[in-house]
Design a protein around this motif. Structure first.
Motif, mmCIF file in Angstrom:
data_model
loop_
_atom_site.group_PDB
_atom_site.id
_atom_site.type_symbol
_atom_site.label_atom_id
_atom_site.label_comp_id
_atom_site.label_asym_id
_atom_site.label_seq_id
_atom_site.Cartn_x
_atom_site.Cartn_y
_atom_site.Cartn_z
ATOM 1 N N PRO A 68 0.667 -1.317 0.000
ATOM 2 C CA PRO A 68 -0.053 0.048 -0.084
ATOM 3 C C PRO A 68 0.856 1.257 -0.104
ATOM 4 O O PRO A 68 0.401 2.291 -0.559
ATOM 5 C CB PRO A 68 -0.890 -0.158 1.400
ATOM 6 N N ARG A 69 2.010 1.388 0.636
ATOM 7 C CA ARG A 69 2.673 2.591 0.737
ATOM 8 C C ARG A 69 3.328 2.850 -0.668
ATOM 9 O O ARG A 69 3.497 3.901 -1.067
ATOM 10 C CB ARG A 69 3.923 2.232 1.728
ATOM 11 N N ASP A 70 3.503 1.749 -1.628
ATOM 12 C CA ASP A 70 3.784 1.825 -2.970
ATOM 13 C C ASP A 70 2.785 2.605 -3.755
ATOM 14 O O ASP A 70 3.016 3.413 -4.811
ATOM 15 C CB ASP A 70 4.575 0.657 -3.544
ATOM 16 N N VAL A 71 1.511 2.232 -3.430
ATOM 17 C CA VAL A 71 0.389 2.530 -4.320
ATOM 18 C C VAL A 71 0.215 4.122 -3.886
ATOM 19 O O VAL A 71 0.079 4.897 -4.792
ATOM 20 C CB VAL A 71 -0.863 1.706 -3.985
ATOM 21 N N GLU A 72 0.297 4.366 -2.474
ATOM 22 C CA GLU A 72 0.125 5.776 -2.123
ATOM 23 C C GLU A 72 1.239 6.700 -2.741
ATOM 24 O O GLU A 72 0.983 7.705 -3.365
ATOM 25 C CB GLU A 72 0.298 5.798 -0.522
ATOM 26 N N GLU A 73 2.473 6.193 -3.015
ATOM 27 C CA GLU A 73 3.608 7.028 -3.502
ATOM 28 C C GLU A 73 3.326 7.274 -5.066
ATOM 29 O O GLU A 73 3.453 8.331 -5.716
ATOM 30 C CB GLU A 73 5.017 6.396 -3.333
ATOM 31 N N VAL A 74 2.852 6.129 -5.774
ATOM 32 C CA VAL A 74 2.741 6.080 -7.259
ATOM 33 C C VAL A 74 1.596 7.008 -7.477
ATOM 34 O O VAL A 74 1.524 7.726 -8.304
ATOM 35 C CB VAL A 74 2.629 4.578 -7.747
ATOM 36 N N TYR A 75 0.358 7.040 -6.619
ATOM 37 C CA TYR A 75 -0.708 7.689 -7.222
ATOM 38 C C TYR A 75 -0.776 9.014 -6.513
ATOM 39 O O TYR A 75 -1.085 9.968 -7.228
ATOM 40 C CB TYR A 75 -1.895 7.004 -6.509
ATOM 41 N N LEU A 76 -0.303 9.279 -5.213
ATOM 42 C CA LEU A 76 -0.613 10.401 -4.511
ATOM 43 C C LEU A 76 0.505 11.190 -4.280
ATOM 44 O O LEU A 76 0.370 12.439 -3.485
ATOM 45 C CB LEU A 76 -1.175 10.130 -2.987
ATOM 46 N N GLY B 249 3.675 11.684 -8.606
ATOM 47 C CA GLY B 249 2.851 10.532 -8.799
ATOM 48 C C GLY B 249 1.912 10.863 -9.865
ATOM 49 O O GLY B 249 1.800 11.752 -10.761
ATOM 50 N N LEU B 250 0.896 9.885 -10.083
ATOM 51 C CA LEU B 250 -0.160 9.733 -11.230
ATOM 52 C C LEU B 250 -1.152 10.951 -11.201
ATOM 53 O O LEU B 250 -1.410 11.613 -12.063
ATOM 54 C CB LEU B 250 -0.736 8.467 -11.220
ATOM 55 N N LEU B 251 -1.726 11.074 -10.090
ATOM 56 C CA LEU B 251 -2.393 12.211 -10.043
ATOM 57 C C LEU B 251 -2.069 13.510 -10.265
ATOM 58 O O LEU B 251 -2.829 14.551 -10.930
ATOM 59 C CB LEU B 251 -3.289 12.323 -8.681
ATOM 60 N N GLU B 252 -0.908 13.690 -10.027
ATOM 61 C CA GLU B 252 -0.271 14.906 -10.302
ATOM 62 C C GLU B 252 -0.002 15.299 -11.677
ATOM 63 O O GLU B 252 0.431 16.347 -12.184
ATOM 64 C CB GLU B 252 0.784 15.370 -9.417
ATOM 65 N N ASN B 253 0.373 14.240 -12.499
ATOM 66 C CA ASN B 253 0.780 14.194 -13.673
ATOM 67 C C ASN B 253 0.030 13.720 -14.835
ATOM 68 O O ASN B 253 0.454 13.780 -16.078
ATOM 69 C CB ASN B 253 2.168 13.359 -13.971
ATOM 70 N N ALA B 254 -1.083 13.028 -14.547
ATOM 71 C CA ALA B 254 -1.797 12.397 -15.785
ATOM 72 C C ALA B 254 -2.737 13.531 -16.176
ATOM 73 O O ALA B 254 -3.136 14.524 -15.609
ATOM 74 C CB ALA B 254 -2.604 11.424 -15.039
ATOM 75 N N LEU C 56 -7.743 2.908 1.168
ATOM 76 C CA LEU C 56 -6.879 3.629 0.363
ATOM 77 C C LEU C 56 -7.389 3.713 -1.075
ATOM 78 O O LEU C 56 -7.159 4.827 -1.892
ATOM 79 C CB LEU C 56 -5.309 3.024 0.074
ATOM 80 N N ALA C 57 -8.038 2.844 -1.522
ATOM 81 C CA ALA C 57 -8.560 2.601 -3.021
ATOM 82 C C ALA C 57 -9.966 3.869 -2.999
ATOM 83 O O ALA C 57 -10.037 4.644 -3.840
ATOM 84 C CB ALA C 57 -9.259 1.315 -3.135
ATOM 85 N N VAL C 58 -10.406 3.866 -1.916
ATOM 86 C CA VAL C 58 -11.538 4.980 -2.004
ATOM 87 C C VAL C 58 -10.971 6.440 -1.756
ATOM 88 O O VAL C 58 -11.374 7.233 -2.523
ATOM 89 C CB VAL C 58 -12.281 4.890 -0.553
ATOM 90 N N ARG C 59 -9.848 6.436 -1.095
ATOM 91 C CA ARG C 59 -9.022 7.550 -1.042
ATOM 92 C C ARG C 59 -8.630 8.394 -2.411
ATOM 93 O O ARG C 59 -8.834 9.211 -3.091
ATOM 94 C CB ARG C 59 -7.769 7.826 -0.211
ATOM 95 N N ILE C 60 -8.064 7.245 -3.177
ATOM 96 C CA ILE C 60 -7.517 7.647 -4.593
ATOM 97 C C ILE C 60 -8.590 7.976 -5.552
ATOM 98 O O ILE C 60 -8.569 8.896 -6.146
ATOM 99 C CB ILE C 60 -6.623 6.139 -4.947
ATOM 100 N N HIS C 61 -9.529 7.352 -5.421
ATOM 101 C CA HIS C 61 -10.897 7.507 -6.101
ATOM 102 C C HIS C 61 -11.409 8.665 -6.075
ATOM 103 O O HIS C 61 -11.577 9.614 -6.942
ATOM 104 C CB HIS C 61 -12.080 6.313 -5.994
ATOM 105 N N ALA C 62 -11.577 9.281 -4.898
ATOM 106 C CA ALA C 62 -11.927 10.547 -4.378
ATOM 107 C C ALA C 62 -11.092 11.597 -4.818
ATOM 108 O O ALA C 62 -11.494 12.793 -5.451
ATOM 109 C CB ALA C 62 -12.289 10.960 -2.971
ATOM 110 N N ALA C 63 -9.598 11.495 -4.558
ATOM 111 C CA ALA C 63 -8.792 12.427 -5.051
ATOM 112 C C ALA C 63 -8.773 12.661 -6.591
ATOM 113 O O ALA C 63 -8.637 13.605 -7.291
ATOM 114 C CB ALA C 63 -7.166 12.104 -4.560
#
Length: 290
Positions: free
Chosen positions: A68-76, A80-85, A101-108
């Motif tokens: 999960p810490r890797d997911v958080e880094e890659v997405y958030l 990461g993805l949310l800042e650059n996609a 974490l999936a819910v957090r990423i979806h909302a962000a």
């Protein structure tokens, strides 16, 4: 969608990415260890130097990383993805990770005009190689329908489970079922050996009956052969069981079978077997309890 990004080229991710490339998509890849991308690049994949570079070039990005810490880094993370996609990009996390974490990423992602799905998989290294994975998906139904063709080149049993986090909750149910089943499989094979039976012949009888399971059919033969190479790492299974236990606790559910399995796998990891496959639980009976 033409340009697909894939982040995480490990035991399963490498095969999953290969199926996407062979299906005719332009594949952009990134992995912390570049050596794991070598074969894909030789086949035509485009190597990207970092997550941000990959995100900028793709209409859809798939991730399957370790924890999960890797997911958080890659997405958030800042890079990461949310800042650059680009706006409208589809982001599919196929890591087994935390439902919260999936819910957090979806909302962000929604706030940034991005479309996020949690889509963990089951089927191990063989399922990844053969394109027969079970894929359990959470997120918006319309987003699932758009990316379904990508799922279909990686898996066979593809089920939309519901809102964000539902894919991860389904995977937790999967891992809870496996956790106790692995104990039963190891004990059954060990019993057959102690009783002086041919364990391969025993499998012929019991794998097709009421005792049958994926682990009995696919992992018990590896146990008998002494093959503990990872189709799925013990260290990752421990991670999954911890997430499942935390989620069950929040739901007010007691899971004694899960707790016992986690305890046994933690002992194996402590003995230095964390990079073995999950079938190495067999060691617990046949090396530590002679």
């Amino acid at each position: 969608m033409k340009n697909i990004g894939f982040i995480g080229l490990g035991v399963m991710g490498g095969s999953m990415a290969r199926h996407i490339l062979e299906a005719g998509y332009t594949l952009h890849v990134y992995n912390r260890t570049s050596e794991k991308a070598k074969l894909l690049v030789e086949k035509g994949a485009i190597w990207e130097e970092n997550v941000a570079s990959l995100a900028e070039k793709c209409e859809c990005v798939i991730t399957i990383v370790g924890f999960p810490r890797d997911v958080e880094e890659v997405y958030l993370g800042a890079k990461g993805l949310l800042e650059n996609a680009k706006t409208g990009t589809y982001l599919i996390d196929m890591t087994t990770s935390s439902p919260d974490l999936a819910v957090r990423i979806h909302a962000a992602a929604q706030k940034k005009g991005l479309k996020a799905l949690d889509a963990p998989v089951s089927g191990g290294d063989r399922g990844a190689r053969e394109g027969t994975l079970s894929i359990m998906v959470g997120g918006e139904l319309e987003d699932f329908e758009v990316v379904r063709p990508l799922f279909e080149v990686m898996g066979k049993n593809i089920v939309y489970q519901g809102a964000a986090g539902s894919g991860q909750h389904t995977k937790m149910a999967n891992q809870i079922a496996i956790a106790s089943n692995m104990i039963g499989v190891c004990e059954a094979v060990s019993y057959a050996i102690k009783a002086g039976l041919d364990p391969d012949k025993v499998l012929e009888s019991i794998a097709q009956g009421a005792a049958g399971s994926w682990s009995l059919s696919n992992l018990a033969p590896r146990m008998i052969a002494g093959d503990f190479n990872p189709g799925f790492y013990i260290k990752h299974f421990i991670k999954d069981m911890r997430i499942a236990l935390e989620s069950a606790d929040r739901l007010g559910l007691d899971t004694p079978g899960l707790e016992m399995s986690l305890s046994m796998y933690k002992k194996l990891a402590h003995e230095g077997y964390e990079d073995d496959g999950t079938q190495a639980l067999f060691r617990f009976y046949n090396e530590k309890k002679k």
